[in-house]
Enzyme design. Structure first.
Site, short mmCIF file in Angstrom:
data_model
loop_
_atom_site.label_atom_id
_atom_site.label_comp_id
_atom_site.label_asym_id
_atom_site.label_seq_id
_atom_site.Cartn_x
_atom_site.Cartn_y
_atom_site.Cartn_z
N LYS A 126 5.57 1.95 -4.43
CA LYS A 126 5.38 3.22 -3.72
C LYS A 126 6.59 3.56 -2.86
O LYS A 126 7.18 2.66 -2.26
CB LYS A 126 4.18 3.03 -2.78
CG LYS A 126 3.09 4.07 -2.97
CD LYS A 126 1.89 3.77 -2.11
CE LYS A 126 2.03 4.29 -0.71
NZ LYS A 126 0.78 4.34 0.03
N LYS A 136 8.13 3.98 3.96
CA LYS A 136 9.05 3.94 5.09
C LYS A 136 9.45 2.51 5.42
O LYS A 136 10.42 2.27 6.12
CB LYS A 136 8.44 4.63 6.31
CG LYS A 136 7.11 4.11 6.76
CD LYS A 136 6.52 5.05 7.78
CE LYS A 136 5.06 4.75 8.05
NZ LYS A 136 4.38 5.81 8.73
N LYS A 172 -1.27 -6.27 5.40
CA LYS A 172 -0.42 -6.03 6.57
C LYS A 172 -0.25 -7.27 7.43
O LYS A 172 0.78 -7.42 8.08
CB LYS A 172 -0.99 -4.88 7.41
CG LYS A 172 -0.81 -3.52 6.75
CD LYS A 172 -1.16 -2.40 7.68
CE LYS A 172 -0.82 -1.05 7.08
NZ LYS A 172 -1.32 0.05 7.89
#
Ligand code: AMP
Length: 328
Positions: A191, A194, A107
């Protein structure tokens, strides 16, 4: 779940749908993690969006079947014990342990020094989310397993350091569901997420019937017809993903779906999949819209959930403070 963007089919099949079932097996608490959401740009510095997304996630929980009368639903920011315990656990956890967390590396990307301190210590807050209720089981996706291991290590170290061997239980992962990982409709090796730039890659819980049918019709596949056995799905990630989604939505095994559609063209299968997806998501979609039309009622549900959650967390936190030596 974090209240950032709209929830998608991966969130539903990988998490929400299974949570609904868990309510029959054990007492559950469901948290909307707004404190986690502000660790990154998606939820930071945008107060109106954060509040709206919190209400949307709450509406999705309820619309999917989480029953707030049975299982408290609340936002993390409304239960101060999460933050209080997180501070104590920040002092229990070691830097070396956090340095090993792969999700922070993913991240924070190339510019780790620009990430918030909150993002770094996020797994400690997650440990507090669990341990503040002395929770024994946590439904996590594959991606959260490392964080749950950390929560176990933190629990153990607290128990040792403060001489209370059984104070915090060792929380166990609960991995449920047939389609634990729902993949992108544009790339079967990625995957469904969003954060994917293409909205065509995911089915949002707020998509209407036309949008769902269109996304499934245009989902990537290969030129072969549907296989007759699971072995033939090797190296066909897009075909495998669509079959997995069908199986999870229909509550069937993959074998049963393959037996039903073996040899058919994808165009026919996609029509059946679109009909099934619309049939399953439409009632959830409608219920979400109804709930969101009355935000004050959602806020009331969150307040009540927070009060129930605090009735469990406060005595545990009082005991932590006493053990640590905070004068009260
Ligand atoms: P996130 O969207 O990363 O905040 O995840 C919220 C929950 O949904 C977590 O329990 C994830 O494991 C689950 N989840 C997110 N994306 C997927 C996916 N593509 N397939 C299955 N589960 C998912």
């Amino acid at each position: 779940m974090q209240p950032t963007n709209t929830l998608h089919l991966g969130n539903y099949l990988g998490a929400l749908k299974n949570w609904v079932r868990l309510q029959d097996e054990m007492p559950c608490l469901f948290c909307v993690v707004d404190m986690h959401a502000i660790t990154q740009e998606a939820g930071y510095g945008k107060p109106a969006e954060l509040s709206q997304a919190t209400r949307e996630v709450t509406a999705a929980y309820i619309a999917a079947g989480v029953d707030p009368a049975r299982s408290p639903i609340f936002n993390q920011g409304q239960v101060p014990e999460h933050g209080e315990l997180a501070w104590v656990l920040n002092c229990v956890a070691r830097l070396g342990w956090l340095d090993r967390m792969t999700q922070f590396k993913e991240k924070s990307g190339k510019h780790k020094e620009r990430a918030s301190v909150g993002l770094y210590t996020y797994p400690v807050l997650m440990a507090a989310d669990i341990l503040v209720y002395k929770a024994t089981h946590v439904p996590v996706g594959e991606d959260q397993k490392q964080h749950l291991e950390l929560a176990r290590d933190i629990a153990q170290k607290f128990n040792n350091d403060f001489g209370v061997p059984d104070f915090f239980p060792q929380p166990e992962p609960v991995i449920t569901g047939t389609a634990t990982r729902v993949m992108s409709l544009r790339d079967g090796t990625k995957k469904m997420s969003k954060s994917d730039e293409s909205d065509m890659s995911r089915i949002n819980l707020t998509d209407d019937a036309d949008a769902i049918a269109n996304k499934i019709r245009r989902a990537k596949t290969d030129p072969l017809p549907l296989p007759a056995s699971k072995d033939e799905l090797k190296d066909r990630p897009e075909a495998e993903n669509l079959i997995n989604i069908y199986a999870a939505l229909a509550d069937q095994t993959r074998d049963a779906v393959i037996a039903q559609f073996a040899g058919q063209q994808f165009s026919a299968f996609k029509t059946a999949l679109a009909d099934l997806t619309v049939a399953k998501l439409e009632p959830i979609n409608q219920k979400m819209r109804d709930l969101l039309a009355d935000p004050a009622e959602i806020d009331r549900t969150l307040r009540q959930g927070a009060a129930s959650a605090r009735s469990i967390a406060t005595p545990i936190m009082d005991e932590v403070k006493r053990r640590v030596g905070f004068v009260s």
